[in-house]
Design a protein around this motif. Structure first.
Motif, PDB file in Angstrom:
ATOM      1  N   GLU A  16      -3.871 -36.792 -46.863  1.00  0.00           N
ATOM      2  CA  GLU A  16      -5.312 -36.741 -46.636  1.00  0.00           C
ATOM      3  C   GLU A  16      -5.627 -36.152 -45.251  1.00  0.00           C
ATOM      4  OE1 GLU A  16      -7.966 -37.513 -48.714  1.00  0.00           O
ATOM      5  OE2 GLU A  16      -6.337 -37.431 -50.156  1.00  0.00           O
ATOM      6  N   PRO A  17      -6.731 -35.405 -45.115  1.00  0.00           N
ATOM      7  CA  PRO A  17      -7.067 -34.781 -43.835  1.00  0.00           C
ATOM      8  C   PRO A  17      -7.679 -35.775 -42.856  1.00  0.00           C
ATOM      9  CG  PRO A  17      -8.753 -34.269 -45.462  1.00  0.00           C
ATOM     10  CD  PRO A  17      -7.686 -35.042 -46.187  1.00  0.00           C
ATOM     11  N   LEU A  18      -7.180 -35.771 -41.613  1.00  0.00           N
ATOM     12  CA  LEU A  18      -7.656 -36.657 -40.563  1.00  0.00           C
ATOM     13  C   LEU A  18      -8.031 -35.844 -39.333  1.00  0.00           C
ATOM     14  CD1 LEU A  18      -4.869 -39.412 -40.677  1.00  0.00           C
ATOM     15  CD2 LEU A  18      -7.061 -39.440 -41.891  1.00  0.00           C
ATOM     16  N   SER A  19      -8.878 -36.424 -38.495  1.00  0.00           N
ATOM     17  CA  SER A  19      -9.145 -35.851 -37.184  1.00  0.00           C
ATOM     18  C   SER A  19      -9.470 -36.984 -36.232  1.00  0.00           C
ATOM     19  CB  SER A  19     -10.304 -34.853 -37.231  1.00  0.00           C
ATOM     20  OG  SER A  19     -11.519 -35.501 -37.556  1.00  0.00           O
ATOM     21  N   SER A  28      -2.886 -34.021 -40.904  1.00  0.00           N
ATOM     22  CA  SER A  28      -2.705 -34.653 -42.208  1.00  0.00           C
ATOM     23  C   SER A  28      -2.031 -35.999 -42.048  1.00  0.00           C
ATOM     24  CB  SER A  28      -1.843 -33.772 -43.125  1.00  0.00           C
ATOM     25  OG  SER A  28      -2.511 -32.572 -43.447  1.00  0.00           O
ATOM     26  N   LEU A  29      -2.406 -36.930 -42.895  1.00  0.00           N
ATOM     27  CA  LEU A  29      -1.749 -38.233 -42.915  1.00  0.00           C
ATOM     28  C   LEU A  29      -0.358 -38.047 -43.512  1.00  0.00           C
ATOM     29  CD1 LEU A  29      -3.405 -41.542 -44.196  1.00  0.00           C
ATOM     30  CD2 LEU A  29      -0.975 -41.080 -44.414  1.00  0.00           C
ATOM     31  N   GLY A  30       0.667 -38.406 -42.731  1.00  0.00           N
ATOM     32  CA  GLY A  30       2.030 -38.238 -43.227  1.00  0.00           C
ATOM     33  C   GLY A  30       2.401 -39.300 -44.237  1.00  0.00           C
ATOM     34  N   GLY A  31       2.351 -40.545 -43.821  1.00  0.00           N
ATOM     35  CA  GLY A  31       2.704 -41.638 -44.713  1.00  0.00           C
ATOM     36  C   GLY A  31       2.466 -42.966 -44.038  1.00  0.00           C
ATOM     37  N   LEU A  43      -0.157 -45.838 -40.037  1.00  0.00           N
ATOM     38  CA  LEU A  43       0.042 -44.501 -40.571  1.00  0.00           C
ATOM     39  C   LEU A  43       0.718 -43.641 -39.517  1.00  0.00           C
ATOM     40  CD1 LEU A  43      -2.150 -42.202 -39.339  1.00  0.00           C
ATOM     41  CD2 LEU A  43      -3.736 -43.561 -40.708  1.00  0.00           C
ATOM     42  N   LEU A  44       1.447 -42.641 -39.979  1.00  0.00           N
ATOM     43  CA  LEU A  44       2.182 -41.729 -39.104  1.00  0.00           C
ATOM     44  C   LEU A  44       1.617 -40.331 -39.250  1.00  0.00           C
ATOM     45  CD1 LEU A  44       4.738 -41.210 -37.255  1.00  0.00           C
ATOM     46  CD2 LEU A  44       5.954 -40.688 -39.386  1.00  0.00           C
ATOM     47  N   THR A  45       1.383 -39.661 -38.129  1.00  0.00           N
ATOM     48  CA  THR A  45       0.960 -38.270 -38.139  1.00  0.00           C
ATOM     49  C   THR A  45       1.425 -37.613 -36.840  1.00  0.00           C
ATOM     50  OG1 THR A  45      -0.907 -36.753 -38.484  1.00  0.00           O
ATOM     51  CG2 THR A  45      -1.331 -38.706 -37.131  1.00  0.00           C
ATOM     52  N   VAL A  46       1.069 -36.336 -36.645  1.00  0.00           N
ATOM     53  CA  VAL A  46       1.433 -35.660 -35.404  1.00  0.00           C
ATOM     54  C   VAL A  46       0.420 -36.000 -34.313  1.00  0.00           C
ATOM     55  CG1 VAL A  46       2.594 -33.741 -36.542  1.00  0.00           C
ATOM     56  CG2 VAL A  46       0.165 -33.570 -36.002  1.00  0.00           C
TER      57      VAL A  46
END
Length: 245
Positions: A16-19, A28-31, A43-46
């Motif tokens: 899912e797109p995040l900001s 993007s939401l990794g997992g 949740l994990l993302t960059v």
């Protein structure tokens, strides 16, 4: 986003797109994972696609006009260089619905990070009971976590870009960078996809967190015009002390 919402809203699924609030950048939401000590979902993302880097405070708390400005509290660094930024109140929103979904709790923020730096963050959901989910479309199974393997076929899914397939051609000698090439004539990524997980289709496992494009890299005595870089998922889980969801 899951079509079966509960209470305060639909659960968030991978891709899912995040900001970050106030930022024009998209990730993007990794997992979803859990903190080892507490079991709380995160949740994990960059990190580098969330917001602009934080500027250092003005000397002695003064502006150019001589007025006082509030000083941010110092970063508190734990083991492995993880920065605890809960006091900064950084919030993530779902881009499509513009709803606040999670608060950043820990990050390794190194913009334009070279190989060897994490460039990742974890965030706690607004509603821990309802936001987290182990779903990963479009696969029908929940991936386990495994180390990335050279030669394996991987896929990346986001709601923005759909499904892309690639092949791992290199895992750095230090075990900290994965390089992927596309397996068809399409680019492996579109805008806004950093943060997505790479799924090893043969191992049925999540193996890496996608970071972005890299250019003019030499691998196996060949110069590649463009490749796609990712960070091994076991490395991130150990650094952030995460367990599977």
């Amino acid at each position: 986003m899951s079509t079966h919402g509960h209470g305060k809203g639909p659960r968030l699924i991978a891709g899912e797109p995040l900001s970050e609030e106030g930022s024009p950048y998209e990730t993007s939401l990794g997992g979803w994972f859990r903190l080892r000590e507490s079991g709380d979902p995160v949740l994990l993302t960059v990190e580098h696609r969330l917001g602009p880097p934080v500027l250092p405070p003005a000397p002695s708390g003064l502006t150019m006009g001589g007025g006082l400005v509030p000083q941010p509290p110092p970063y508190s660094r734990g083991e492995d260089g993880i920065v605890d930024r809960r006091h900064e109140g950084r919030w993530l929103r779902h881009v499509t619905t513009q709803t606040r979904v999670a608060q950043v709790v820990a990050t390794e923020a190194r913009q334009w990070s070279p190989s060897g730096l994490l460039d990742a963050c974890i965030a706690a959901p607004v509603d821990p009971a309802e936001r987290g989910t182990g779903e990963y479309p479009p696969v029908s199974w929940v991936p386990r976590v495994a180390a990335p393997r050279v030669g394996s076929t991987v896929m990346k899914y986001t709601s923005r870009g759909g499904l892309h397939r690639g092949r791992i051609i290199s895992v750095g000698e230090d075990g900290q960078e994965v390089l992927v090439t596309a397996t068809d004539d399409r680019h492996f990524s579109v805008s806004g996809e950093p943060g997505a997980l790479l799924i090893d289709l043969e191992a049925r496992a999540a193996v890496a967190l996608y970071l972005g494009d890299v250019y003019m890299r030499g691998v196996n005595e060949r110069q590649w015009a463009v490749l796609w870089s990712a960070r091994p998922l076991p490395l991130l889980m150990e650094s952030f002390r995460l367990a599977p969801f």
